[in-house]
Design a protein around this motif. Structure first.
Motif, PDB file in Angstrom:
ATOM      1  N   UNK A  82      23.394  23.403  21.977  1.00 20.77           N
ATOM      2  CA  UNK A  82      24.292  22.313  21.866  1.00 20.77           C
ATOM      3  C   UNK A  82      24.330  21.499  20.659  1.00 20.77           C
ATOM      4  N   UNK A  83      22.726  21.459  20.063  1.00 24.13           N
ATOM      5  CA  UNK A  83      22.656  20.982  19.028  1.00 24.13           C
ATOM      6  C   UNK A  83      22.990  21.509  17.934  1.00 24.13           C
ATOM      7  N   UNK A  86      19.962  22.940  25.445  1.00 31.51           N
ATOM      8  CA  UNK A  86      19.977  21.517  24.646  1.00 31.51           C
ATOM      9  C   UNK A  86      20.296  22.219  23.061  1.00 31.51           C
ATOM     10  N   UNK A 117      20.875  12.651  18.924  1.00 32.74           N
ATOM     11  CA  UNK A 117      22.294  13.093  18.151  1.00 32.74           C
ATOM     12  C   UNK A 117      22.362  11.857  17.030  1.00 32.74           C
ATOM     13  N   UNK A 153      16.857  25.441  30.049  1.00 39.25           N
ATOM     14  CA  UNK A 153      17.086  23.922  29.545  1.00 39.25           C
ATOM     15  C   UNK A 153      16.949  23.673  28.255  1.00 39.25           C
ATOM     16  N   UNK A 171      18.485  12.373  25.072  1.00 40.28           N
ATOM     17  CA  UNK A 171      19.379  13.305  24.569  1.00 40.28           C
ATOM     18  C   UNK A 171      20.126  12.718  23.482  1.00 40.28           C
ATOM     19  N   UNK A 220      25.752  17.444  27.185  1.00 38.19           N
ATOM     20  CA  UNK A 220      24.602  17.451  27.734  1.00 38.19           C
ATOM     21  C   UNK A 220      24.285  16.623  28.818  1.00 38.19           C
ATOM     22  N   UNK A 244      29.221  16.894  22.459  1.00 36.14           N
ATOM     23  CA  UNK A 244      28.124  17.159  22.574  1.00 36.14           C
ATOM     24  C   UNK A 244      27.621  16.299  23.580  1.00 36.14           C
TER      25      UNK A 244
END
Lengths: 98, 1189
Positions: free
Chosen positions: B443-444, B440, A19, B436, A15, B362, B358
């Motif tokens: 959040x992105x 995610x 980013x 899920x 994850x 996460x 973030x």
């Protein structure tokens, strides 16, 4: 296959990687440092998870407690009430009666 | 004093000796009643109070006299307005009249006027503007000194003095009141009330290094604004105070009481420097407050955030604020504070900070999700065992009859089911994609912008960035709330062995779930919307593609096939599309965008020039070439003279373009070959085919004998034409006028009349012109109508060839006199004869092997039918019975009782889904070409991780079958499913060419032509028929549609040239260069269905707005309907062999091979054009669905 602490960390890393794709190297380093701190911070929680994942007895106790909670708090009955109170369900029941 | 006056008043009214009045409220508390001392009404019309007021005013010499007594207010209600005083209770007008002496006096003493006097401040003309008297900002003169400058409000307040002249207690009351007023006035810093010792001043021993003065008197009233002590004496001080509170709220200052500086106190030893002037924190690695102290997110007490604990407020020996005993707060005693402060602001566009937020969210989600996953799996296992045990019990019970419902009802006992549903019913929002994935993604969307450029940040997710504080506060809260779970989760593990401890922890977790779920739901809902936009695809690599919507059809190229499927034109559309005009808002389906071709003969141009109309008056060239119609105008040297026509080649090119339209709809005027095209906004389309019979009654029969006479076919068409802008409107009206010409004839030139010799004589003596109205009808308005693939010509060279008998036994159609280098001339017919023999044998053999075996029985049956097998017919009857028996027996092994299983299996084996049949599906065969179904819903998963969305069929080749993860079956075993590994071979879309995708069987589209070509049967047929050209074309088609770089035109030319050398004589025979019939058909050919328009109706008033410009006052649209009587190119029906000789509905892949195209192209350019630009590729994204879904 049972999950391990490392599996969870790996997923977190995945994850994280999504980013940091388009940021500068310096920023990446900063994020990586932060992420390391984060993992450390979550360390105790991860350890707890690891214990839950690996100790069958603990997991069994948890599921037993959840089942008790389900029974005592009448989750199924509550959900049934919600469904039965829906207007479309009521109308469908009326149709059945006819 | 007052009492004396009252006494005098009462005495004068006859109540001597009385010095008081007394009132008693009545029960309704709305009347003062009667004075008990005098027995007189107090407020009535002759009430005592009114008279007393009059008495007092008169006694004091009041200029304005009151009326005596009282009067009723005439306005309604208690809150009614008072009357104008002279009308009610004052004898004379108390208001100052303009221009009166009183006005002058009033002005003289009016402060406002007084301060407005523009004086200079000299001794004779003292400064008298307000700001020279009072300075509310910064007093600079000492108290008591001469008023040489403005005085502060505090100074003025000090000037309020109550002289104590007597020992009268009333004086003390007044003095006390003034003191209270001054004490509670925030401007008052009089030492008498503000006991802050002088040592507190900046120059004394207390400074911002933190020292304090112990002798502060906590009972004194310290004020925030204290000019004398220089605390908060300036705006900067106040800013510091505010900043200190923000630092506390955001966790950078942890001390509760006032601090003496803005240096945050960090107990961990980290020092943060603040630079107030530049409002930044430097020499720091920006850390979340939660990270400052180990693992605990400290709550900030409400006391810490009170203004009395701001920097600058004096504190006492206990380091508490000197105001700490002033007031208290109720309600929440603690807060999570804020994320940012004056120095650490979100406007900093470096992405790291929000990424950290973030990441934290996460990671926590991942932790919780993993835990939940383990628990739910364990629950499922236990459910399985428990339910299995219950089923056994039910099955073994004597009352087995009710087992069904009982067993079904056991599903309700699934704890996994209950937990899962309970969570989603009560806490988590249901989402179309997995929760899920939605979380995610959410959040992105909020935090995951990976761009560093401030410009991009501001343009991207603009709205989110408009409210950064909200999102960050929310995420902060979520993080902090989640921390409460850590304790409970810890208890799960630590007390896991004790049921009771676990139970408490579980209860606690569920109890606190709601608040966390609320926040998670917001992210999940946002993520769900975002995922919908990309059809569930996570495409994180390319920021520009991040939120791209695959259903954004307007992003598709401006090509004919997409035209009516989109709304607006794409900016900078692809080359080759109709040249665009208009701006970004131009609609993609402008009626004029579908290409038409209009003839503009040179004669017309010449007429305009002859009449001097070039720039003014009528000049068709001006109108057509000067407008967008220029795209559709055909003119040139070949258009000079009578019967000008647009060349056949141009017609074909245009028809190819039109064939790539979404639904081709056009009419070709066969007189001029002009083509008028429309968008197929059809309102009516019906086809009536009527066979006519001559009925003859026969003797002994009731039903007449029907003798076929003819069949007529009539089509009814209705459609709407609509202009989308003014230019479109002009274009539309030209089109309508052209359409009308299809209802009228073409006229001849007319009869020339002449006087003199115009070539040689002077113009004044000679002339030649056409006698007006001598024109006669020259040509009927025959047209071709094309509507999609339903209404079109049934001509094909193949069908025409069949009318020549080609294919029939005994027909040897040689192109007599043809001098080409064909086989028959090159080899003097020798090879041809051999090939013919081989072919005849081959076709026979092919029929024997792949044809129906029932046919062999029929041949045998036919052979004996004419012979007498003896027995007086018994032999023949027995033979027929034997043949019948054989046929029935054979039917058992033939498909449908007749079809050859070898032939059927060759094709059908491929069409079978490999998941359900052992046959290998499309994998079986020679690298077969197939089409992939259009897929704009989920797209195709590619080998490189992309998702490919297509609006059109796409040519591809099967490369194999692979196993993919499928579903878990009821026994818990994973069922793998088979997907085709497919290579996209469609060159029409370079974006997806040669990509490898995984496709389920249902999305594979069999192309009969391809299926045949790449099969054993195809090869067998080509070999059997000695079709060398066919084999060549097979190779060329592979190279063209497949992997070689040969261009379209080149392969066509190569193929055609090769054909000239290798084609069979029958093929040559049907060439237009050789065959006049073919040539005749070609001269008027077109893909449309030939016929005549009968009865067109224009409906102008069907809700169409009208244009209002000059010479344009007409509707912007029209409903047109017409009847169309068909003239088939080749009369339909069965040929003498019993096969459909010229099918009229050439629709679908099978009929494409059966009926053929008018132009008989080997490779359809129109099809290629149609397929161009119909795909969207979402690059490098992972997906939330399994490949092949």
């Amino acid at each position: 296959m049972k999950k391990t602490k490392q599996d969870v960390i790996d997923e977190m890393i995945l994850n994280k990687n999504t980013f940091v794709e388009n940021i500068s190297e310096d920023e990446k380093k900063e994020i990586d440092m932060y992420f390391d701190e984060l993992i450390q911070e979550f360390g105790p929680m991860l350890d707890i998870f690891d214990k839950i994942f690996t100790d069958k007895k603990v997991l069994k106790n948890i599921t037993t407690s959840i089942k008790n909670e389900i029974r005592e708090e009448k989750w199924l009955e509550k959900m049934s009430d919600v469904v039965m109170s829906r207007q479309d369900v009521q109308e469908a029941l009326k149709d059945l009666d006819k | 004093m007052s009492r004396e006056t009252l006494k005098d008043f009462l005495t004068s009214n006859g109540f001597a000796g009385t010095d008081a009045i007394q009132y008693t409220l009545n029960e309704d508390r709305n009347d003062l009643g009667v004075d008990t001392h005098t027995g007189t009404e107090l407020v009535g019309e002759e009430g005592l109070i009114g008279d007393f007021l009059k008495y007092v005013s008169e006694k004091e010499g009041n200029f304005y006299e009151f009326d005596g007594g009282n009067s009723t207010n005439t306005t309604a209600g208690k809150r009614g307005e008072f009357l104008y005083p002279p009308d009610q209770f004052i004898s004379s007008d108390p208001f100052v009249s303009p221009g009166s002496i009183l006005e002058g006096e009033l002005d003289k003493y009016s402060n406002s006027r007084y301060f407005d006097d523009p004086d200079t401040g000299t001794a004779t003309d003292p400064v008298d503007e307000l700001n020279t008297i009072i300075n509310k900002v910064d007093g600079s003169i000492a108290v008591g000194s001469a008023p040489t400058g403005p005085r502060t409000a505090n100074d003025l307040l000090k000037g309020v003095v109550v002289p104590i002249e007597t020992d009268d207690p009333e004086d003390f009351v007044v003095q006390a009141s003034v003191s209270a007023l001054k004490r509670n006035n925030r401007f008052n810093m009089d030492d008498e009330f503000y006991s802050n010792p002088s040592s507190l001043s900046k120059s004394s021993n207390i400074d911002r290094s933190g020292e304090y003065v112990p002798e502060i008197d906590n009972d004194k009233n310290y004020q925030l604004v204290n000019k004398d002590q220089e605390y908060y004496s300036s705006f900067e001080d106040l800013k510091d105070a505010g900043a200190s509170l923000l630092l506390k709220a955001s966790g950078y200052i942890t001390k509760e009481g006032p601090t003496t500086s803005l240096q945050p106190i960090i107990e961990e030893g980290k020092i943060y420097q603040t630079d107030i002037a530049n409002a930044e924190i430097f020499e720091s690695t920006v850390a979340m407050p939660g990270n400052i102290q180990d693992q605990e997110v400290p709550k900030v007490t409400a006391e810490t955030l009170r203004s009395r604990n701001a920097t600058g407020v004096p504190f006492n020996t206990a380091e508490g604020s000197v105001l700490s005993n002033k007031g208290s707060i109720t309600g929440n005693q603690s807060s999570f504070g804020t994320t940012y402060n004056h120095a650490l602001r979100f406007e900093d566009l470096t992405p790291t900070h929000k990424i950290k937020t973030a990441l934290r969210m996460m990671s926590l989600f991942t932790l919780l999700k993993s835990l939940y996953g383990e628990i739910i799996d364990e629950l499922a296992n236990e459910d399985k065992q428990e339910i299995a045990s219950d089923i056994k019990k039910i099955a073994s019970s004597p009352n087995i009859g009710n087992a069904g419902p009982l067993i079904l009802g056991l599903s309700r006992k699934s704890n996994k089911f209950i937990l899962h549903n309970y969570l989603f019913d009560n806490f988590l929002t249901p989402t179309d994609f997995s929760y899920e994935a939605c979380f995610y993604r959410g959040v992105k969307v909020i935090f995951g912008n990976n761009e560093t450029s401030a410009e991009k940040v501001s343009s991207h997710l603009h709205k989110t960035y408009n409210s950064p504080g909200f999102w960050l506060a929310m995420s902060n809260a979520a993080i902090k709330k989640t921390f409460r779970f850590s304790d409970d989760i810890g208890r799960l593990a630590i007390e896991g062995s004790s049921g009771e401890g676990t139970r408490d922890a579980i209860k606690s977790i569920f109890g606190g779930l709601e608040s966390v779920a609320k926040i998670a739901n917001i992210f999940a809902i946002i993520g769900e919307k975002s995922l919908h936009h990309t059809n569930g695809v996570n495409n994180s690599d390319d920021p520009s593609e991040k939120i791209r919507n695959v259903r954004d059809v307007d992003s598709l190229d401006n090509i004919p096939g997409n035209r009516v499927g989109k709304s607006r034109k794409k900016k900078n559309g692809n080359a080759g599309a109709t040249p665009d005009s208009g701006g970004a808002t131009t609609l993609a389906w402008e009626q004029s965008d579908v290409p038409s071709a209009y003839l503009l003969p040179l004669n017309i141009l010449r007429a305009a020039a002859d009449l001097n109309n070039t720039y003014t008056r009528v000049n068709p060239l001006k109108g057509m070439v000067g407008s967008r119609l220029v795209r559709n105008t055909y003119t040139g040297l070949d258009t000079d003279g009578s019967s000008a026509r647009i060349p056949e080649r141009v017609v074909k090119i245009l028809e190819d373009r039109l064939d790539s339209e979404y639904v081709p709809f056009y009419i070709q005027d066969l007189r001029t070959n002009e083509i008028i095209s429309f968008h197929a906004f059809l309102t009516q389309l019906s086809d009536t085919i009527t066979p006519n019979f001559s009925a003859t009654q026969g003797y002994g029969r009731l039903d007449p004998v029907q003798t076929y006479q003819s069949t007529t076919r009539s089509i009814q068409v209705g459609f709407t034409i609509y202009a989308t802008n003014r230019e479109d409107f002009d274009d539309m009206w030209y089109k309508i006028n052209k359409f009308v010409t299809l209802l009228y004839p073409q006229w001849t030139q007319g009869v020339l009349v002449q006087q003199g010799d115009p070539e040689n004589d002077a113009p004044s003596e000679s002339s030649r012109f056409v006698q007006p109205f001598t024109q006669k009808i020259g040509a009927s308005p025959i047209v071709r109508l094309r509507v999609g693939d339903v209404i079109k010509s049934n001509y094909s060279r193949f069908a025409l060839a069949r009318t020549f008998g080609i294919g029939d036994a005994g027909v040897i159609a040689n192109p007599i006199g043809y001098g080409g280098a064909t086989l028959q001339t090159a080899w003097d017919g020798f090879l041809v004869k051999i090939f013919r023999k081989i072919r005849d044998f081959g076709i026979t053999a092919f029929g024997a092997i792949f044809g129906s075996y029932q046919g062999l029985i029929q041949i045998a049956s036919d052979a004996v039918a004419g012979e007498d097998l003896g027995g007086g017919g018994f032999g023949n009857a027995a033979a027929n019975a034997a043949f019948d028996l054989a046929a029935e027996g054979l039917a058992e092994i033939l498909v449908n009782g007749f079809a050859n299983p070898i032939l059927v299996s060759q094709t059908m084996d491929r069409l079978r889904d490999p998941n359900f049949f052992d046959a290998k599906g499309f994998e079986k065969g020679l690298n077969p070409f197939v089409y992939l179904n259009p897929n704009m819903i989920d797209g195709y998963h590619s080998e490189s991780g992309e998702r490919i969305f297509t609006t059109k069929r796409v040519l591809a080749s099967i490369k194999g079958v692979v196993d993919d993860e499928g579903i878990i079956d009821k026994n818990g075993n994973r069922q793998f499913r088979k997907l085709y590994k497919v290579k996209i071979e469609d060159r029409s879309d370079s974006g997806i060419f040669e990509k490898i995708v995984y496709v389920p069987h249902k999305d594979i589209w069999n192309d009969p032509s391809e299926s045949f070509s790449k099969s054993i049967i195809g090869l067998a047929f080509a070999g059997a028929s000695s079709d060398i050209v066919g084999l060549l074309e097979l190779i060329l088609s592979r190279s063209k549609r497949g992997g070689t770089s040969l261009g379209t035109a080149a392969t066509d030319v190569v193929g055609e040239l090769f054909s000239l050398f290798a084609e069979n004589p029958e093929s040559t025979f049907m060439r237009p260069e050789v065959n006049p019939y073919v040539r005749a058909f070609h001269s008027t050919r077109g893909r449309g269905l030939a016929g005549v328009i009968k009865g067109a109706t224009f409906n102008w008033l069907d809700d169409f707005p009208w244009e209002t410009d000059h010479n344009a006052r007409a509707p912007i649209g029209c409903n047109i309907s017409f009847n169309f009587d068909v003239i088939h190119d080749i009369p339909p029906g069965l040929d003498h062999t019993g096969y459909n000789r010229a099918p009229i509905y050439n629709v679908g892949e099978v009929m494409r091979s059966v009926a053929g195209d008018v132009y008989g192209e080997k490779f359809s350019k129109s099809e290629r054009k149609f397929r161009e630009g119909g795909s969207v590729v979402l690059s490098k994204g992972s997906t939330n669905k399994k490949r092949g879904d």
